[in-house]
Design a protein around this motif. Structure first.
Motif, short mmCIF file in Angstrom:
data_model
loop_
_atom_site.label_atom_id
_atom_site.label_comp_id
_atom_site.label_asym_id
_atom_site.label_seq_id
_atom_site.Cartn_x
_atom_site.Cartn_y
_atom_site.Cartn_z
N UNK A 20 0.88 -1.24 0.01
CA UNK A 20 -0.05 -0.27 -0.03
C UNK A 20 0.79 1.41 0.02
N UNK A 21 0.54 2.15 -0.84
CA UNK A 21 1.35 3.35 -0.96
C UNK A 21 0.62 4.33 -0.25
N UNK A 22 0.88 4.81 0.85
CA UNK A 22 0.11 5.90 1.70
C UNK A 22 0.20 7.03 1.39
N UNK A 23 -0.44 8.12 2.07
CA UNK A 23 -0.39 9.67 2.25
C UNK A 23 -0.36 10.12 0.86
N UNK A 24 -1.17 9.66 -0.25
CA UNK A 24 -1.25 9.79 -1.57
C UNK A 24 -2.11 11.25 -1.41
N UNK A 25 -2.84 11.56 -0.40
CA UNK A 25 -3.60 12.91 -0.25
C UNK A 25 -2.46 14.03 -0.05
N UNK A 26 -1.26 13.76 0.54
CA UNK A 26 0.00 14.94 0.88
C UNK A 26 0.81 15.29 -0.32
N UNK A 27 0.64 14.41 -1.32
CA UNK A 27 1.42 14.58 -2.51
C UNK A 27 0.96 15.99 -3.33
N UNK A 28 1.95 16.79 -3.77
CA UNK A 28 1.78 17.94 -4.52
C UNK A 28 1.19 17.35 -5.87
N UNK A 29 0.48 18.20 -6.68
CA UNK A 29 0.01 17.74 -7.87
C UNK A 29 1.09 17.39 -8.96
N UNK A 30 2.28 17.92 -8.90
CA UNK A 30 3.63 17.31 -9.58
C UNK A 30 3.91 16.03 -9.17
N UNK A 31 3.85 15.84 -7.97
CA UNK A 31 4.40 14.29 -7.29
C UNK A 31 3.40 13.56 -7.65
N UNK A 32 1.91 13.87 -7.69
CA UNK A 32 0.87 12.71 -7.88
C UNK A 32 1.21 12.36 -9.29
N UNK A 33 1.56 13.18 -10.24
CA UNK A 33 1.97 12.55 -11.48
C UNK A 33 3.21 11.74 -11.45
N UNK A 34 4.15 12.21 -10.82
CA UNK A 34 5.42 11.36 -10.69
C UNK A 34 5.33 9.89 -10.37
#
Length: 277
Positions: free
Chosen positions: A172-186
């Protein structure tokens, strides 16, 4: 009937306690019951009720303050877990005749407990002996995993845990809600990654370990342990999807009794729709 359990693992700071809290909330909202058991002797605070707390048996702070042991935080944690392994009867008493069949074990974050020290393997074997069906959840912080080299490091830790415990396993990859828009793409490329492409990224930075990197990628592919389930607590569907995967792994739904709707008495005759006379 068997019992079911999630074994929640992962490095310190990966969000295990937050996961337990949100999963407990989701169970309540879904009219389901899950009993949470804390197995972290260094835990400080819970935002959810616990059925049992290992700190009632032994606590890291007490061990560290014992002058005859002279142990630091890591050594103290290992001592606590080895003491726990010698006193598994405490856990049996805590679970006892609990009127429920679904448990979540919130485990410590020291990775050695899953890769080098046998206590967690012993716990798994104990629970299996008590007719538990188990699913291991290995949590990794998405903010850590957006770097290619750290992705391989985290994946190898998850693989070591899976091999050591030998139970069904979900990453499970957690804390997805804390990523910036750029990091979510990465991070997208790390959810279901092409290891050859990622190895290419590593080669760009350092060709010295090219053969070693290729061997690691091949090992990960051989075990098919390259897919991570993203968990964003701001998106309820990600919690529902993860729990569905866990229940399928545990074969939970298959064992549940078929129950009639609450407004139907199972002893009443049901009209078949065939006319009499």
């Amino acid at each position: 009937m068997p019992r079911y359990a999630q074994i929640v693992m992962g490095p310190a700071g990966s969000g295990k306690s937050t996961y337990c809290s949100r999963m407990h909330q989701h169970f309540e909202n879904s009219k389901r019951t899950a009993f949470i058991i804390n197995l972290d002797p260094a835990a400080e605070y819970f935002s959810y009720p616990v059925l049992a707390d290992i700190r009632e048996l032994i606590e890291v702070d007490d061990v560290m303050q014992d002058s005859t042991l002279s142990l630091g935080p890591n050594g103290g944690l290992v001592f606590c877990m080895e003491y726990f392994a010698k006193n598994f009867d405490w856990l049996e008493e805590q679970i006892g005749e609990t009127d429920g069949d679904y448990f979540i074990f919130d485990c410590p974050g020291q990775i050695e407990l899953y890769t080098h020290i046998p206590v967690m393997r012993q716990l798994v074997e104990l629970l299996q002996g008590w007719d538990f069906r188990l699913c291991g959840l290995f949590l990794i912080d998405s903010q850590f995993m957006i770097d290619t080299s750290k992705f391989f490091s985290g994946t190898m830790s998850a693989l070591s845990t899976m091999v050591n415990l030998e139970i069904p396993h979900i990453n499970v990859m957690t804390k997805m809600d804390l990523l910036s828009a750029k990091d979510k793409q990465s991070v997208e490329k790390f959810l279901d990654p092409d290891t050859n492409a990622l190895i290419g990224d590593l080669h760009t930075n350092n060709k010295k370990f090219e053969k070693l990197n290729q061997a690691i990628a091949a090992l990960i592919d051989d075990y098919s342990l390259v897919k991570f389930t993203p968990l964003n607590y701001n998106v309820e569907e990600t919690i529902e999807e993860l729990l569905l995967n866990i229940d399928m792994t545990l074969q939970y739904d298959e064992d549940q009794e078929v129950r009639p709707p609450p407004d139907i008495d199972p002893d009443d005759d049901v009209d078949s729709g065939v006319a009499e006379g």
